[in-house]
Write a protein that holds these residues in place. Structure first.
Motif, PDB file in Angstrom:
ATOM      1  N   HIS A   4      33.711  48.165  50.397  1.00  0.00           N
ATOM      2  CA  HIS A   4      32.902  47.490  49.644  1.00  0.00           C
ATOM      3  C   HIS A   4      33.851  46.242  49.013  1.00  0.00           C
ATOM      4  O   HIS A   4      33.151  45.470  48.189  1.00  0.00           O
ATOM      5  CB  HIS A   4      32.574  48.310  48.359  1.00  0.00           C
ATOM      6  CG  HIS A   4      33.291  48.685  47.487  1.00  0.00           C
ATOM      7  ND1 HIS A   4      33.945  49.953  47.728  1.00  0.00           N
ATOM      8  CD2 HIS A   4      33.831  48.573  46.414  1.00  0.00           C
ATOM      9  CE1 HIS A   4      34.885  50.379  47.047  1.00  0.00           C
ATOM     10  NE2 HIS A   4      34.883  49.359  45.990  1.00  0.00           N
ATOM     11  N   THR A   5      35.113  45.913  49.191  1.00  0.00           N
ATOM     12  CA  THR A   5      35.692  44.815  48.600  1.00  0.00           C
ATOM     13  C   THR A   5      36.597  44.188  49.884  1.00  0.00           C
ATOM     14  O   THR A   5      37.282  44.830  50.703  1.00  0.00           O
ATOM     15  CB  THR A   5      36.916  45.297  47.652  1.00  0.00           C
ATOM     16  OG1 THR A   5      36.085  46.036  46.569  1.00  0.00           O
ATOM     17  CG2 THR A   5      37.645  44.473  47.049  1.00  0.00           C
ATOM     18  N   TYR A 142      37.702  37.753  39.175  1.00  0.00           N
ATOM     19  CA  TYR A 142      36.865  38.682  39.890  1.00  0.00           C
ATOM     20  C   TYR A 142      35.302  38.171  40.075  1.00  0.00           C
ATOM     21  O   TYR A 142      34.920  38.487  40.895  1.00  0.00           O
ATOM     22  CB  TYR A 142      36.928  39.970  39.215  1.00  0.00           C
ATOM     23  CG  TYR A 142      35.751  41.077  39.637  1.00  0.00           C
ATOM     24  CD1 TYR A 142      36.219  41.698  40.782  1.00  0.00           C
ATOM     25  CD2 TYR A 142      34.852  41.506  38.811  1.00  0.00           C
ATOM     26  CE1 TYR A 142      35.077  42.537  41.414  1.00  0.00           C
ATOM     27  CE2 TYR A 142      33.823  42.190  39.251  1.00  0.00           C
ATOM     28  CZ  TYR A 142      34.098  42.770  40.522  1.00  0.00           C
ATOM     29  OH  TYR A 142      33.003  43.544  40.885  1.00  0.00           O
ATOM     30  N   ARG A 146      33.500  37.390  43.473  1.00  0.00           N
ATOM     31  CA  ARG A 146      32.175  38.303  43.811  1.00  0.00           C
ATOM     32  C   ARG A 146      31.106  37.256  43.858  1.00  0.00           C
ATOM     33  O   ARG A 146      30.152  37.405  45.099  1.00  0.00           O
ATOM     34  CB  ARG A 146      31.896  39.096  42.753  1.00  0.00           C
ATOM     35  CG  ARG A 146      30.674  39.900  43.275  1.00  0.00           C
ATOM     36  CD  ARG A 146      30.500  40.971  42.172  1.00  0.00           C
ATOM     37  NE  ARG A 146      29.295  41.797  42.491  1.00  0.00           N
ATOM     38  CZ  ARG A 146      28.682  42.833  41.696  1.00  0.00           C
ATOM     39  NH1 ARG A 146      29.641  43.480  41.186  1.00  0.00           N
ATOM     40  NH2 ARG A 146      27.593  43.396  42.435  1.00  0.00           N
ATOM     41  N   GLU A 151      34.316  39.152  47.298  1.00  0.00           N
ATOM     42  CA  GLU A 151      34.472  40.480  46.395  1.00  0.00           C
ATOM     43  C   GLU A 151      33.109  41.042  46.987  1.00  0.00           C
ATOM     44  O   GLU A 151      32.054  40.437  46.737  1.00  0.00           O
ATOM     45  CB  GLU A 151      34.639  40.481  45.322  1.00  0.00           C
ATOM     46  CG  GLU A 151      36.222  40.159  44.531  1.00  0.00           C
ATOM     47  CD  GLU A 151      37.022  41.338  44.921  1.00  0.00           C
ATOM     48  OE1 GLU A 151      36.406  42.450  45.087  1.00  0.00           O
ATOM     49  OE2 GLU A 151      38.388  41.343  44.677  1.00  0.00           O
ATOM     50  N   LYS A 153      30.352  44.508  46.218  1.00  0.00           N
ATOM     51  CA  LYS A 153      29.689  45.228  45.474  1.00  0.00           C
ATOM     52  C   LYS A 153      30.403  46.173  44.909  1.00  0.00           C
ATOM     53  O   LYS A 153      30.979  47.153  45.653  1.00  0.00           O
ATOM     54  CB  LYS A 153      28.215  45.681  45.747  1.00  0.00           C
ATOM     55  CG  LYS A 153      27.162  44.310  45.943  1.00  0.00           C
ATOM     56  CD  LYS A 153      25.939  44.718  46.353  1.00  0.00           C
ATOM     57  CE  LYS A 153      24.955  43.771  46.821  1.00  0.00           C
ATOM     58  NZ  LYS A 153      23.670  44.220  46.829  1.00  0.00           N
ATOM     59  N   ARG A 157      33.801  48.009  38.847  1.00  0.00           N
ATOM     60  CA  ARG A 157      34.388  46.781  38.590  1.00  0.00           C
ATOM     61  C   ARG A 157      33.262  45.620  37.781  1.00  0.00           C
ATOM     62  O   ARG A 157      33.922  45.115  36.969  1.00  0.00           O
ATOM     63  CB  ARG A 157      34.988  46.200  40.013  1.00  0.00           C
ATOM     64  CG  ARG A 157      35.948  47.015  40.706  1.00  0.00           C
ATOM     65  CD  ARG A 157      36.436  46.465  41.749  1.00  0.00           C
ATOM     66  NE  ARG A 157      37.272  45.524  41.525  1.00  0.00           N
ATOM     67  CZ  ARG A 157      38.074  44.677  42.124  1.00  0.00           C
ATOM     68  NH1 ARG A 157      37.584  44.445  43.460  1.00  0.00           N
ATOM     69  NH2 ARG A 157      38.904  43.486  41.724  1.00  0.00           N
ATOM     70  N   LEU A 158      32.198  45.698  38.407  1.00  0.00           N
ATOM     71  CA  LEU A 158      31.330  44.880  37.516  1.00  0.00           C
ATOM     72  C   LEU A 158      31.199  45.253  36.068  1.00  0.00           C
ATOM     73  O   LEU A 158      31.271  44.336  35.141  1.00  0.00           O
ATOM     74  CB  LEU A 158      29.927  44.734  38.204  1.00  0.00           C
ATOM     75  CG  LEU A 158      28.964  43.857  37.688  1.00  0.00           C
ATOM     76  CD1 LEU A 158      29.305  42.449  37.328  1.00  0.00           C
ATOM     77  CD2 LEU A 158      27.537  44.066  38.276  1.00  0.00           C
TER      78      LEU A 158
END
Length: 331
Positions: A4-5, A142, A146, A151, A153, A157-158
Motif C-alpha cells: 500500500h505504499t 506525506y 499521497r 503514497e 492508502k 498514516r493518514l
C-alpha cells in the motif's frame, strides 16, 4: 516494500560522480563507514542541531538591530563561498541548464523562502516556538506525496498526519495559557514554512538531475539564496551593510559556517534517506530548539505549547512507523 505504499525516491541517486548536461551515470554509492540507520540518525541530529542553532543566532543578531534580510544575505554569501571552495572545480557543473535550474528551484524552496519567512517571524515570536513549525514538513510531505499518488492508502498514516496537524493548530488557539492573540498572525505566517519545505522535499525527490554532485547542488542552492535575499532587500528597504550594526558581524560569520555545514549534512542525508525520513530534520530542530531557546535566550513556554508538541509527536509516530522501519532495513 508494502503493497500500500510506494516510497518516493530521486530519479537518479545523487552521489558525487559524473557530471554534465548529458550525464546518465548509473552511479554506485560507496559503502558507508557506519551502518545506515546510525548514519541517518547522526545526519538527522546534525541537521536538526544546526537548524536550531541558526534560529538562535538569527534571533540574537536581530536583537542587536540587524535586519533579517541583511542577516540572510550575508550568511548566504559566506556559506556559498565556503561551499564553492569545497566543491572546487566541479562548480563548473552549474553550466548545465538542468543542474542550474534544479539548484535554483531547490534553493528557493529549501532555503531562501523558508528562512526569509522565519527570520521575519523571529522578530515577533521566540526561537523555540518558531522551531515548532519545522516539525510539520514530515506531515506535509506525506500528505503531498499521497495527493500526487506517490503514497498509497494507509489509514494509520493518514490518521497520524491529521493528529499531527491538529497539534499544530493548537498553537493558533487564543485560549488561556495559549499563544497571545497578537502573535497569531505571525504564527500563521510561520506555518507557510512547512508547506514550502514539503514542496521542496517532493521536488528534490523526483527531479534530481542525472549525475549531479551533491556538493555542487549545495553550493548552488545557497548561491540562489544570495540572489533571493539581495532582491528582497529592495522592496523591504533593508540596508545590506552589516557593519552598521555594532557587534553583529561575528554572528553572521559563525552563521556562514553553520549554514555551510548544515547544507553539506543536508545533501549527505538526501543520499541515504527517503524523503519522509529526510523531513524528520524538523523534528530534531524542535527537539534542540525548545531547550536551546530556554537556555540561551531565556524563553519560556506555556503548558499549551507542550500539549501541542505532544499531540504532534503522537501524530508523527503514526506517519513514520512504517517508513522508519523500512529505511532501517535498507542496506
Amino acid at each position: 516494500m508494502s503493497s500500500h505504499t510506494r516510497t518516493i525516491t530521486p530519479a537518479v541517486s545523487p552521489p558525487d560522480t559524473a557530471s554534465g548536461e548529458g550525464a546518465t551515470a548509473q552511479a554506485v554509492l560507496p559503502e558507508p563507514l557506519l551502518p545506515k540507520p546510525l548514519l541517518i540518525a547522526l545526519l538527522l541530529a546534525a541537521n536538526g542541531f544546526l537548524l536550531a542553532l541558526t534560529l538562535i543566532l538569527s534571533r540574537t543578531a536581530q536583537g542587536l538591530g540587524l535586519s533579517p534580510i541583511t542577516y540572510g544575505f550575508w550568511m548566504s554569501v559566506g556559506a556559498a563561498f565556503l561551499l564553492s571552495l569545497y566543491a572546487g572545480r566541479h562548480m563548473r557543473d552549474l553550466r548545465s541548464g538542468r543542474i542550474a535550474r534544479y539548484a535554483a528551484i531547490s534553493g528557493v524552496l529549501s532555503l531562501a523562502a523558508p528562512q526569509l519567512i522565519m527570520f521575519i517571524v523571529l522578530m515577533h515570536i521566540g526561537a523555540g516556538l518558531a522551531s515548532i513549525v519545522y516539525a510539520l514538513p514530515v506531515l506535509m510531505t506525506y500528505l503531498f506525496a499521497r495527493a500526487l499518488g506517490l503514497e498509497g492508502k494507509g489509514a494509520v498514516r493518514l490518521t497520524g498526519a491529521l493528529v499531527g496537524t491538529l497539534g499544530a493548530t493548537l498553537l493558533l488557539v487564543p485560549a488561556e495559557g495559549g499563544l497571545p492573540l497578537e502573535l497569531l498572525p505571525w504564527m500563521a505566517l510561520a506555518l507557510l514554512v512547512p508547506v514550502i519545505l514539503a514542496s521542496g522535499n517532493i521536488y528534490r525527490a523526483v527531479a534530481w538531475p542525472a549525475g549531479a554532485r551533491a556538493s555542487v547542488l549545495a553550493a548552488g542552492c545557497v548561491a540562489t539564496s544570495v540572489v533571493f535575499f539581495g532582491v528582497a532587500s529592495v522592496p523591504f528597504g533593508a540596508d545590506l551593510n552589516v557593519m552598521t550594526v555594532v557587534g553583529a558581524w561575528p554572528f553572521v560569520l559563525v552563521q556562514a559556517f553553520v549554514s555551510a555545514g548544515q547544507f553539506l549534512a543536508y545533501f549527505a542525508l538526501q543520499r541515504v534517506a527517503p524523503p519522509v525520513i529526510f523531513s524528520l530534520i524538523g523534528q530534531l530542530a524542535l527537539a534542540f530548539g525548545l531547550p536551546m531557546g530556554a537556555i540561551f535566550l531565556g524563553e519560556s513556554y506555556t503548558p499549551v505549547t507542550f500539549v501541542a508538541v505532544a499531540v504532534m509527536a503522537l501524530g508523527l509516530v503514526g506517519v513514520l512507523a512504517g517508513p522508519m522501519l523500512k529505511a532501517c532495513r535498507v542496506k
